[in-house]
Design a protein around this motif. Structure first.
Motif, PDB file in Angstrom:
ATOM      1  N   GLU A 118       1.041  -1.172  -0.122  1.00 16.43           N
ATOM      2  CA  GLU A 118      -0.201  -0.113  -0.163  1.00 16.43           C
ATOM      3  C   GLU A 118       1.028   1.255  -0.041  1.00 16.43           C
ATOM      4  N   VAL A 119       0.778   2.065  -0.917  1.00 18.50           N
ATOM      5  CA  VAL A 119       1.569   3.509  -0.929  1.00 18.50           C
ATOM      6  C   VAL A 119       0.406   4.372  -0.518  1.00 18.50           C
ATOM      7  N   ILE A 120       1.009   5.130   0.537  1.00 16.34           N
ATOM      8  CA  ILE A 120       0.422   6.131   1.351  1.00 16.34           C
ATOM      9  C   ILE A 120       1.036   7.689   1.062  1.00 16.34           C
ATOM     10  N   ASP A 121       0.261   8.437   0.323  1.00 15.52           N
ATOM     11  CA  ASP A 121       0.826   9.812   0.263  1.00 15.52           C
ATOM     12  C   ASP A 121       0.857  10.531   1.712  1.00 15.52           C
ATOM     13  N   VAL A 122       2.322  11.057   1.867  1.00 16.59           N
ATOM     14  CA  VAL A 122       2.312  11.850   3.249  1.00 16.59           C
ATOM     15  C   VAL A 122       1.807  13.170   3.005  1.00 16.59           C
ATOM     16  N   ALA A 123       1.227  13.472   1.984  1.00 20.17           N
ATOM     17  CA  ALA A 123       0.472  14.807   2.037  1.00 20.17           C
ATOM     18  C   ALA A 123      -0.858  14.750   2.342  1.00 20.17           C
ATOM     19  N   SER A 124      -1.391  13.453   2.389  1.00 16.94           N
ATOM     20  CA  SER A 124      -3.104  13.145   2.878  1.00 16.94           C
ATOM     21  C   SER A 124      -2.907  13.178   4.496  1.00 16.94           C
ATOM     22  N   VAL A 125      -4.160  13.469   4.912  1.00 16.78           N
ATOM     23  CA  VAL A 125      -4.235  13.323   6.250  1.00 16.78           C
ATOM     24  C   VAL A 125      -3.912  12.100   6.956  1.00 16.78           C
ATOM     25  N   ARG A 126      -4.317  10.903   6.200  1.00 11.22           N
ATOM     26  CA  ARG A 126      -3.783   9.367   6.911  1.00 11.22           C
ATOM     27  C   ARG A 126      -2.327   9.505   6.617  1.00 11.22           C
ATOM     28  N   GLY A 127      -1.680   9.876   5.649  1.00  2.91           N
ATOM     29  CA  GLY A 127      -0.166   9.752   5.655  1.00  2.91           C
ATOM     30  C   GLY A 127       0.469  10.711   6.600  1.00  2.91           C
ATOM     31  N   PHE A 128      -0.107  11.988   6.869  1.00  2.00           N
ATOM     32  CA  PHE A 128       0.405  12.843   7.893  1.00  2.00           C
ATOM     33  C   PHE A 128       0.351  12.033   9.355  1.00  2.00           C
ATOM     34  N   TRP A 129      -0.871  11.434   9.536  1.00  2.00           N
ATOM     35  CA  TRP A 129      -0.853  10.753  10.782  1.00  2.00           C
ATOM     36  C   TRP A 129       0.204   9.412  10.799  1.00  2.00           C
ATOM     37  N   LYS A 130       0.222   8.579   9.908  1.00  2.00           N
ATOM     38  CA  LYS A 130       0.975   7.578  10.000  1.00  2.00           C
ATOM     39  C   LYS A 130       2.390   8.037  10.094  1.00  2.00           C
TER      40      LYS A 130
END
Length: 121
Positions: free
Chosen positions: A73-85
């Motif tokens: 799974e690729v998670i964009d760190v600019a997203s809310v979920r990515g920031f949280w992770k």
């Protein structure tokens, strides 16, 4: 046995889509592809796009090598979920990889962790 869960935190280009009713005529005219290509090309600075390309190549190679034994799974760190992770795993450098809940700061270390984890299974 369930697949080994691998999450990649990185900056990823983003493309926005219209509603379904609008997408159909845009796709038939070719305009939709043109707009999305432009969004993807302008979405990140060139060096970040190059990094995303390296991450994409790594992900494809890992998927080809391990197949259904892993879940990527690729998670964009600019997203809310990515920031949280990123916040939860205390990282500010990207790409970073979470293998079965543990953070690895670079692709090489993560790949070695995946190999060890799959060999032990």
């Amino acid at each position: 046995m369930s697949p080994l869960r691998i999450q990649i935190l990185t900056y990823a280009p983003t493309a926005f889509f219209q509603c379904r009713n609008c997408e159909v005529p845009l796709d038939h005219t070719g305009l939709g592809r043109t707009v999305r290509r432009e969004q993807l090309e302008a979405g990140l600075p060139e060096e970040m796009l190059e990094e995303y390309g390296r991450v994409s190549d790594w992900v494809r190679r890992l998927a080809a090598q391990h197949g259904e034994r892993i879940a990527l799974e690729v998670i964009d760190v600019a997203s809310v979920r990515g920031f949280w992770k990123a916040l939860r795993h205390h990282t500010r450098r990207y790409p970073a990889v979470i293998v079965d809940g543990r953070l690895w700061p670079d692709l090489g270390a993560a790949e070695a962790a995946v190999a060890r984890r799959l060999a032990a299974a």
